[in-house]
Design a protein around this motif. Structure first.
Motif, PDB file in Angstrom:
ATOM      1  N   THR A 114       0.835  -1.198   0.000  1.00  0.00           N
ATOM      2  CA  THR A 114       0.000   0.000   0.000  1.00  0.00           C
ATOM      3  C   THR A 114       0.868   1.244   0.000  1.00  0.00           C
ATOM      4  N   ASP A 123      -3.313   5.193  -1.542  1.00  0.00           N
ATOM      5  CA  ASP A 123      -3.722   5.677  -0.221  1.00  0.00           C
ATOM      6  C   ASP A 123      -5.112   6.295  -0.242  1.00  0.00           C
ATOM      7  N   THR A 124      -6.067   5.505  -0.744  1.00  0.00           N
ATOM      8  CA  THR A 124      -7.475   5.883  -0.669  1.00  0.00           C
ATOM      9  C   THR A 124      -8.266   4.661  -0.239  1.00  0.00           C
ATOM     10  N   GLU A 125      -9.373   4.918   0.425  1.00  0.00           N
ATOM     11  CA  GLU A 125     -10.197   3.799   0.871  1.00  0.00           C
ATOM     12  C   GLU A 125     -10.726   3.011  -0.314  1.00  0.00           C
ATOM     13  N   GLY A 126     -11.059   3.712  -1.396  1.00  0.00           N
ATOM     14  CA  GLY A 126     -11.584   3.026  -2.563  1.00  0.00           C
ATOM     15  C   GLY A 126     -10.574   2.101  -3.202  1.00  0.00           C
ATOM     16  N   LEU A 157      -7.881   0.696  -1.791  1.00  0.00           N
ATOM     17  CA  LEU A 157      -7.602  -0.438  -0.910  1.00  0.00           C
ATOM     18  C   LEU A 157      -8.762  -1.421  -0.899  1.00  0.00           C
ATOM     19  N   THR A 158      -9.986  -0.919  -0.903  1.00  0.00           N
ATOM     20  CA  THR A 158     -11.157  -1.797  -0.947  1.00  0.00           C
ATOM     21  C   THR A 158     -11.169  -2.626  -2.225  1.00  0.00           C
ATOM     22  N   HIS A 210      -2.668   8.501   6.504  1.00  0.00           N
ATOM     23  CA  HIS A 210      -2.743   7.691   5.282  1.00  0.00           C
ATOM     24  C   HIS A 210      -2.696   6.186   5.573  1.00  0.00           C
ATOM     25  N   LEU A 219      -4.583   3.278   6.259  1.00  0.00           N
ATOM     26  CA  LEU A 219      -6.004   2.976   6.119  1.00  0.00           C
ATOM     27  C   LEU A 219      -6.349   1.501   6.266  1.00  0.00           C
ATOM     28  N   LYS A 224      -8.838   0.495   9.112  1.00  0.00           N
ATOM     29  CA  LYS A 224     -10.178   1.062   8.902  1.00  0.00           C
ATOM     30  C   LYS A 224     -10.917   0.352   7.776  1.00  0.00           C
ATOM     31  N   VAL A 225     -10.237   0.190   6.626  1.00  0.00           N
ATOM     32  CA  VAL A 225     -10.896  -0.433   5.479  1.00  0.00           C
ATOM     33  C   VAL A 225     -11.181  -1.909   5.753  1.00  0.00           C
ATOM     34  N   SER A 242     -14.194  -2.250   7.836  1.00  0.00           N
ATOM     35  CA  SER A 242     -15.430  -2.010   7.084  1.00  0.00           C
ATOM     36  C   SER A 242     -15.822  -3.217   6.238  1.00  0.00           C
TER      37      SER A 242
END
Length: 389
Positions: A175, A218-221, A223-224, A247, A249, A252-253, A256
């Motif tokens: 990541t 480095d975005t939730e999208g 990484l998801t 950054h 994540l 957190k991800v 979720s």
């Protein structure tokens, strides 16, 4: 934070042994045999000559004997041997009926079909007894990591296939916006991803089937999306993003997406920001992004987990001791895995630079020197615990 030993216990509780599969013997090296194997024949299957020489009924210096035939590997002499007779025999050949000793060829003088046993006669019969290596019914226990010597033994036992643990499938995810793949041209603020490839090599040697997934930005999208590609992995390893920065994540991800977290943060150097849990049907380990931290955590945590998944005992990385080549200072509050080199005399030099970004130092190392929390200064010659790389 939890201790290294507690982190390992929690990881082992998540690492369920995998199913087994049947593989041909020539493809079983490096695999973990999960069922005991029993010999199907005696070895040797007959009394066999251990040397090139002459089979005789009695080995006595000065005795003359008539050579009546020959016994070679794969082509035995068909009849009995009587007093005053000898059979030319070669290494590995069946020993004929009546023969009690093989006189090596250097201990006889031969003229035509007659031999004379000389006073050079050595001790011993030079005969390998039937079943002297193993007998029908002898068992090799499991689980067992199969090396080349095991493969040779199984082949001699007439075993053509073995039941082994399935190789753990591992998804590797790096990541960070700063990362590019080897061979690409990095931008002014970017670096080459390295720990993914080091871990891929480490896991391959440990018996896993690792695959490298795309770098998660480095975005939730992002990484998801990448976590959605893990498919049928038994273990998901993320590298970087497991700390507590803006950054970082992964926790957190993953939460979720349903991560059942087992722990987050371990009292060790390098490697504090380590996390683990279960994500769907897979075990997940989040490694720190510093390259040395990731590789050290691979040695201390991931490799033992891979072994446990293959049915081997759930045990930490093997440790031994070695004397220090020079004095070292006291340790801080966390267990420290210091990079070091074994000298020709067996002593260990701890490298002065221990920053977790220094792959060149790790590359020059063949041991990790393990310092307990708050360990005092150590003098040259004192024994310290080490993990061999």
């Amino acid at each position: 934070m939890i201790s290294v030993s507690e982190a390992l216990e929690r990881l082992f509780s998540l690492a369920a042994p995998l199913s087994a599969e049947e593989v041909p013997l020539h493809r079983a090296v490096g695999r973990v045999m999960v069922e005991p194997v029993t010999a199907r024949r005696d070895q040797p299957p007959f009394h066999a000559s251990a040397m090139d020489g002459y089979g005789v009924t009695e080995a006595v210096p000065g005795k003359r004997l008539k050579v009546i035939g020959e016994s070679a590997a794969g082509s035995s002499f068909g009849g009995p041997v009587g007093d005053g007779e000898a059979v030319r025999i070669f290494t590995g050949a069946p020993v004929p009926e009546g023969v009690t000793a093989v006189v090596i060829q250097e201990d006889v003088d031969r003229e035509g079909d007659t031999i004379l046993i000389t006073d050079r006669l050595g001790a011993g019969t030079n005969i390998r007894p039937l079943g002297g290596d193993f007998r029908i019914g002898e068992t090799i226990p499991a689980p067992r990591l199969l090396g080349p010597q095991d493969i040779a033994l199984l082949a001699a036992m007439n075993i053509a296939t073995v039941r082994v643990a399935r190789r753990p499938r591992v998804a590797l995810i790096s990541t960070g916006d700063e990362l590019v793949m080897p061979g690409e041209t990095p931008g002014p603020d970017q670096i080459i991803v390295s720990n993914t490839f080091g871990l891929h090599a480490m896991l391959t040697q440990a018996g896993a089937e690792p695959r490298i997934l795309p770098i998660a930005r480095d975005t939730e999208g992002s990484l998801t999306t990448v976590l959605g590609l893990v498919d049928d992995a038994d273990l998901v390893i993320t590298i970087g993003g497991a700390s507590v920065g803006d950054h970082d994540l992964v926790a957190k991800v993953a939460a979720s997406l349903g991560l059942e977290r087992a722990f987050h943060k371990v009292a060790m150097r390098p490697g504090k920001p380590l996390m683990s849990g279960r994500l769907g049907g897979a075990m997940m380990i989040g490694l720190p992004g510093n390259p040395v931290s990731a590789m050290v955590c691979g040695e201390i945590f991931v490799k033992p987990v891979i072994r446990a998944m293959q049915g081997l005992p759930a045990a930490p990385a093997p440790r031994s001791t070695a004397p220090l080549a020079a004095d070292i200072g006291s340790n801080g509050p966390r267990e420290h895995y210091m990079r070091g080199r074994t000298e020709p005399d067996g002593r260990v030099t701890v490298f002065e630079r221990q920053d977790s970004s220094l792959l060149s130092v790790l590359g020059a190392s063949d041991v990790l020197v393990v310092r307990p929390p708050k360990d005092g200064p150590r003098a040259a010659g004192e024994a310290v615990e080490i993990v061999r790389l």
